[in-house]
Design a protein around this motif. Structure first.
Motif, short mmCIF file in Angstrom:
data_model
loop_
_atom_site.label_atom_id
_atom_site.label_comp_id
_atom_site.label_asym_id
_atom_site.label_seq_id
_atom_site.Cartn_x
_atom_site.Cartn_y
_atom_site.Cartn_z
N GLU A 1 15.15 40.75 26.49
CA GLU A 1 16.12 40.64 27.59
C GLU A 1 16.00 39.27 28.27
N MET A 2 14.76 38.86 28.53
CA MET A 2 14.55 37.56 29.19
C MET A 2 15.01 36.40 28.31
N ALA A 3 14.68 36.49 27.02
CA ALA A 3 15.05 35.40 26.10
C ALA A 3 16.58 35.31 26.01
N GLU A 4 17.23 36.46 25.91
CA GLU A 4 18.70 36.49 25.78
C GLU A 4 19.36 35.94 27.05
N LYS A 5 18.88 36.43 28.19
CA LYS A 5 19.47 36.06 29.47
C LYS A 5 19.33 34.56 29.77
N SER A 6 18.25 33.96 29.28
CA SER A 6 17.97 32.56 29.65
C SER A 6 18.25 31.58 28.52
N LYS A 7 18.84 32.07 27.43
CA LYS A 7 18.92 31.22 26.23
C LYS A 7 19.74 29.94 26.44
N ASN A 8 20.71 29.97 27.35
CA ASN A 8 21.51 28.75 27.57
C ASN A 8 21.02 27.91 28.75
N ASN A 9 19.90 28.33 29.37
CA ASN A 9 19.35 27.55 30.48
C ASN A 9 18.83 26.22 29.99
N THR A 10 18.98 25.20 30.83
CA THR A 10 18.62 23.85 30.39
C THR A 10 17.41 23.28 31.13
N GLY A 11 16.78 24.13 31.94
CA GLY A 11 15.60 23.66 32.68
C GLY A 11 14.34 23.73 31.82
N THR A 12 13.20 23.83 32.51
CA THR A 12 11.91 23.91 31.81
C THR A 12 11.90 25.05 30.79
N VAL A 13 11.32 24.77 29.63
CA VAL A 13 11.12 25.83 28.64
C VAL A 13 9.76 26.46 28.89
N LEU A 14 9.76 27.76 29.17
CA LEU A 14 8.51 28.49 29.37
C LEU A 14 8.23 29.29 28.12
N ASN A 15 7.17 28.92 27.43
CA ASN A 15 6.82 29.58 26.18
C ASN A 15 5.64 30.52 26.44
N PHE A 16 5.93 31.81 26.50
CA PHE A 16 4.87 32.80 26.72
C PHE A 16 4.21 33.15 25.39
N CYS A 17 2.92 32.94 25.31
CA CYS A 17 2.19 33.30 24.09
C CYS A 17 1.56 34.67 24.29
N ILE A 18 2.20 35.66 23.70
CA ILE A 18 1.76 37.06 23.86
C ILE A 18 1.52 37.64 22.47
N ASN A 19 0.37 38.26 22.29
CA ASN A 19 -0.06 38.67 20.95
C ASN A 19 0.03 37.45 20.05
N TYR A 20 -0.48 36.35 20.57
CA TYR A 20 -0.42 35.06 19.89
C TYR A 20 -1.80 34.67 19.35
#
Ligand code: IPE
Ligand code: IPE
Ligand code: MG
Length: 237
Positions: free
Chosen positions: A116-135
């Motif tokens: 949901e978060m990735a879809e909702k923010s996919k066109n945002n042009t600000g900072t890219v926040l890369n969450f490493c989960i089960n990474y």
């Protein structure tokens, strides 16, 4: 933030010390995680305001599944609730949220909140926040290798076509190399964080436990980054 400082393009944060922070206060590990994630939200906002373009946050490693079920379940629920509340504000400020890691065996609710978060923010042009989960950095390299091998098998790629660009294109996310990695709590190791992307990163290991890591500490980290002389294998200047 002081003026005229170089802001690293891609900052990685290994969020560590939540458990010890809680232990020191006679609190449960869960209380430490809750505090740590509230702090993390504020640090994300501050990094965003400071002009960091890419921020990778190591919040759950593949190996963290070895922890007690109670702690793992608490963290999974915390991710869901933080994604539904606190991190919405970060998206509203223009951040694009992406995720790195394997989906299996993350619970359905976590995956849904992530999608949901990735879809909702996919066109945002600000900072890219890369969450490493089960990474895990090793798992990322393994997954990359398998994807490339599959393409060779299917005849989409020949062995000679494989370059460093090919490797980059098959990582979990399209991100620039890490410039600066901050690990709180005093541990001096990577613990499987972005092994490929960290090849020329500068490292900084403050002793502070993450729930105590303030905006001021983030500033101090950036000042330290500015003292480093990065050579990338070239001659000293
Ligand atoms: C980091 O804090 C958070 C996660 C790994 C999710 P820890 O839980 O590792 O805290 P310490 O290292 O035990 O103090
Ligand atoms: C590394 O911290 C993983 C994350 C911060 C998500 P750990 O606390 O799991 O690492 P070790 O076990 O001390 O190396
Ligand atoms: Mg730890």
């Amino acid at each position: 933030m002081e003026k005229d400082l170089i802001i690293p393009t891609h900052v990685g944060i290994i969020v560590d010390g939540n458990g010890r922070w809680a232990q020191q206060r006679g609190l449960s590990r869960s209380a430490g995680h809750r505090e740590g994630f509230t702090r993390l939200k504020n640090i994300c906002i501050y990094a965003q305001e400071s002009g960091v373009k890419y921020l990778s946050l190591y919040v759950f490693s593949t190996e963290n599944f070895k922890r007690a079920k109670l702690e793992v379940d608490f963290l999974m629920n915390l991710f869901v609730s933080m994604f539904h509340t606190e991190f919405q504000e970060i998206m509203d400020r223009g951040a694009k949220i992406v995720f790195s890691g394997r989906r299996e065996p993350l619970p359905k609710e976590v995956l849904e909140a992530m999608d949901e978060m990735a879809e909702k923010s996919k066109n945002n042009t600000g900072t890219v926040l890369n969450f490493c989960i089960n990474y895990g950095g090793q798992t990322e390299i393994l997954d990359m290798t398998k994807k490339i091998a599959q393409e060779v098998l299917e005849g989409k790629l020949t062995i000679d076509d494989i370059t460093l660009d090919t490797l980059h294109d098959h990582l979990y996310q399209d991100l620039p190399p890490l410039d600066f990695v901050i690990r709180t709590s005093g541990e001096l190791r990577l613990s499987n964080f972005m092994l490929y992307q960290a090849s020329y990163a500068e490292f900084y290991f403050p002793k502070t436990y993450f729930p105590d890591f303030t905006e001021h500490d983030f500033d101090a980290a950036i000042v330290e980054f500015n003292k480093r002389n990065r050579r990338f294998g070239g001659n000293a200047s």
